[in-house]
Write an enzyme that holds these catalytic residues in place. Structure first.
Site, short mmCIF file in Angstrom:
data_model
loop_
_atom_site.label_atom_id
_atom_site.label_comp_id
_atom_site.label_asym_id
_atom_site.label_seq_id
_atom_site.Cartn_x
_atom_site.Cartn_y
_atom_site.Cartn_z
CB ALA A 1 -0.94 -0.01 1.20
N GLY A 2 2.12 1.09 0.20
CA GLY A 2 3.02 2.25 0.34
C GLY A 2 3.02 3.14 -0.89
NE ARG B 1 13.08 5.89 -0.30
CZ ARG B 1 13.74 4.83 0.16
NH1 ARG B 1 15.04 4.74 0.01
NH2 ARG B 1 13.08 3.86 0.76
CE LYS C 1 8.62 1.40 -3.55
NZ LYS C 1 9.22 0.70 -2.40
C1 UD1 Z 1 10.22 -2.61 6.78
C2 UD1 Z 1 10.55 -3.21 8.14
C3 UD1 Z 1 12.05 -3.32 8.28
C4 UD1 Z 1 12.61 -4.17 7.17
C5 UD1 Z 1 12.18 -3.63 5.81
C6 UD1 Z 1 12.56 -4.59 4.71
C7 UD1 Z 1 8.76 -2.44 9.58
C8 UD1 Z 1 8.39 -1.51 10.68
N1 UD1 Z 1 10.00 -2.36 9.17
O1 UD1 Z 1 10.78 -1.30 6.78
O2 UD1 Z 1 12.38 -3.90 9.53
O3 UD1 Z 1 14.02 -4.21 7.26
O4 UD1 Z 1 10.75 -3.46 5.76
O5 UD1 Z 1 12.25 -4.03 3.46
O6 UD1 Z 1 7.95 -3.22 9.18
N2 UD1 Z 1 3.34 -0.84 3.60
C9 UD1 Z 1 1.97 -0.82 3.57
N3 UD1 Z 1 1.31 0.03 4.40
C10 UD1 Z 1 1.93 0.83 5.27
C11 UD1 Z 1 3.34 0.81 5.31
C12 UD1 Z 1 4.03 -0.05 4.45
O7 UD1 Z 1 1.36 -1.54 2.79
O8 UD1 Z 1 1.25 1.55 6.00
C13 UD1 Z 1 4.06 -1.75 2.69
C14 UD1 Z 1 4.94 -1.03 1.70
O9 UD1 Z 1 4.24 -0.79 0.48
C15 UD1 Z 1 6.07 -2.02 1.50
C16 UD1 Z 1 6.15 -2.79 2.81
O10 UD1 Z 1 4.92 -2.56 3.48
O11 UD1 Z 1 5.79 -2.95 0.46
C17 UD1 Z 1 7.29 -2.32 3.68
O12 UD1 Z 1 7.11 -0.95 3.96
P1 UD1 Z 1 8.29 0.08 3.99
O13 UD1 Z 1 7.80 1.42 4.30
O14 UD1 Z 1 9.14 -0.09 2.79
O15 UD1 Z 1 9.05 -0.48 5.26
P2 UD1 Z 1 10.48 -0.15 5.69
O16 UD1 Z 1 10.47 1.14 6.43
O17 UD1 Z 1 11.39 -0.29 4.54
#
Ligand code: UD1
Ligand code: CA
Length: 473
Positions: free
Chosen positions: A14-15, A19, A26
């Site tokens: 959902a992110g 970037r 994405k």
């Molecule tokens: C997350 C992990 C981190 C790990 C990394 C690996 C957490 C708190 N941290 O960090 O420990 O090393 O992934 O890539 O989980 N997403 C949603 N909804 C949200 C937030 C995120 O669907 O509200 C999805 C994003 O689209 C993505 C995934 O979850 O596909 C990971 O989210 P992202 O923000 O990239 O997490 P990181 O901060 O990278």
């Protein structure tokens, strides 16, 4: 495979992907020609998972259009409150068995990686398994904090002390967890961190507090390989294309320069086929044994038989080319075109919706659309079917077996030419031609003797035949 049917995969996607700096969501950015989310979903399917759930938010409608045809359930996360909240959106009350959580932007994972994780989860008997990997430069990844060898917590880089940042074992963002454990522990996650987010990683601490078993599994680097920028996207494509090239070579396909050969994962190429540099093969394409595809060919959804030559610079789309045919250089075959055995389609020939008969030839500068050409026919240079009429409808041209079409002929469709007929060069054919007839439809040649005035003729022959010059003077 049956036991893997009990694994539900929840893909977080959902992110915003800020970037990426692109209006496209994405996970729809292409990796090796296909939306990156398809690579993730297809590997989940290849691992035998049947319940696949995608948590989406940004760009929902376009995401739906891409993934719903694959039978994936979409769950909407209205607001991006963190990875813990994202999982909550996936209707977790309906889960049973084992649950795999993974990221939609990690397109390099392979089915074998997923199967290895499931196997380890089941044999270790833990309630929660975190998939980790070791990175030289762990950047923004969550760090795996251990004591006495046992995982204690995952600490996000943003929240970490320098000592924690020095840890090189990271959380890949993939987890296996028992459904009932997820149902019990997920609601207990609180946004108690610097970002005010619901961290899925807090499950580690919650499970330990609840005396549940938490383990880790070290996966290969590729499972941690996430796409966050256009540079990483291009790098992911490069890795995928090279991987496919390597697999083709292992299967006996000849690649002159694997670094510049772009074959999508869905394409089949049979042994002994030769791919020259700068060839792009896409979608549902097959290249049969001993065929060759010369440089700068773009081939999509096309079936190429055995010992076919596709010569340089050709563009083929949803066509079928049968054994021993030759196509190009610089040919364009458009959808629903079938080139039969040993036929020859030469340079600057375009065909659309054509059945082109065995051993027939169209060697140069020709457009055939909505046409059928029988076997052993010869279509002369510059032949055109006029298939599109003022009523904006398409009409068909049927050319029989062994027909000889003289150069620069136009067929004004609908029109039928019987077997063995001959069409004189430069004809405009508007009426049907019976078998073995000769049809000529062109203005008669007119010759006007001594048409050119003497003075002009002088200029023409300057430096030429002096005797002739004097005589006319
Ligand atoms: C997350 C992990 C981190 C790990 C990394 C690996 C957490 C708190 N941290 O960090 O420990 O090393 O992934 O890539 O989980 N997403 C949603 N909804 C949200 C937030 C995120 O669907 O509200 C999805 C994003 O689209 C993505 C995934 O979850 O596909 C990971 O989210 P992202 O923000 O990239 O997490 P990181 O901060 O990278
Ligand atoms: Ca990430």
């Amino acid at each position: 495979m049956k036991e893997n049917n009990e694994v539900t995969a929840i893909i977080l996607a959902a992110g915003l992907g800020k970037r990426m700096k692109s209006p496209l969501p994405k996970i729809l950015h292409p990796v090796a020609g296909r939306p990156m989310i398809l690579h993730v979903i297809e590997n989940c399917k290849a691992a035998g998972f049947t319940d696949i759930r995608l948590v989406a938010g940004f760009g929902l409608n376009s995401v739906k259009a891409v993934v719903e045809p694959l039978g994936v359930q979409i769950h909407v996360q209205a607001q991006q409150l963190g990875t813990g909240d994202a999982v909550k959106s996936a209707d977790i009350e309906s889960l049973s068995g084992d649950v795999l959580i993974l990221n939609g932007d990690h397109p390099l994972i392979e089915a074998e990686d997923l199967l290895a994780m499931v196997k380890e989860f089941r044999s270790s008997g833990v309630d929660l398994m975190v998939v980790t990997t070791i990175l030289e430069n762990p950047k923004s990844f969550g760090r795996v904090v251990r004591s006495g060898g046992q995982i204690r917590a995952i600490v996000e880089a943003k929240d970490a002390t320098q000592a924690t940042l020095n840890i090189r074992e990271v959380n890949t963002g993939m987890y296996l967890i028992k459904a009932d454990v997820l149902q019990d522990e997920l609601p207990r996650i609180r946004p108690a961190n610097a970002q005010n987010e619901y961290y899925l990683t807090d499950l580690v601490g919650l499970c330990i507090e609840g005396h549940l078993k938490v383990g880790t599994f070290q996966g290969p680097k590729r499972v941690s390989w996430g796409v966050n920028s256009q540079t990483e996207l291009a790098e992911a494509s490069r890795i995928k294309y090279r991987q496919k090239a390597r697999r083709l070579m292992e299967d006996g396909v000849i690649l002159m320069d694997p670094r510049t050969t772009y074959v999508e994962s869905t394409v089949r190429v049979e042994p002994g086929a030769v791919l020259y540099p700068h060839v792009m093969l896409r979608g549902n394409t097959r290249v049969g044994a001993m065929s060759s595809i010369e440089p700068h060919c773009y081939v999509v959804d096309t079936d190429i038989g055995n010992s076919v030559q596709i010569r340089a610079g050709s563009y083929l789309e949803s066509a079928r080319i049968m054994n021993h045919a030759t196509v190009g250089p610089y040919a364009r075959l458009r959808p629903e075109t079938v080139i039969a055995e040993e036929a020859h389609v030469g340079n600057f020939v375009e065909m659309k919706k054509v059945q082109f008969g065995a051993r027939s030839k169209a060697g140069h500068l020709t457009y055939l659309g909505d046409a059928e050409v029988g076997e052993d026919a010869n279509v002369g240079c510059g032949t055109i079917t006029c298939n599109y009429a003022v009523d904006r409808k398409k009409y068909k041209t049927v050319i029989g077996k062994r027909v000889f079409v003289g150069s620069d002929t136009q067929f004004v469709a609908p029109v039928t030419v019987g077997d063995g007929a001959v069409i004189g060069s430069g004809s405009t054919i508007t009426k049907d031609v019976p078998p073995r007839a000769l049809a000529v439809g062109r203005a008669r040649q007119v010759v006007k003797e001594n048409y050119v005035k003497d003075e002009a003729a002088k200029g023409d022959s300057a430096g030429g035949n002096e005797a002739a010059d004097k005589k006319s003077g």
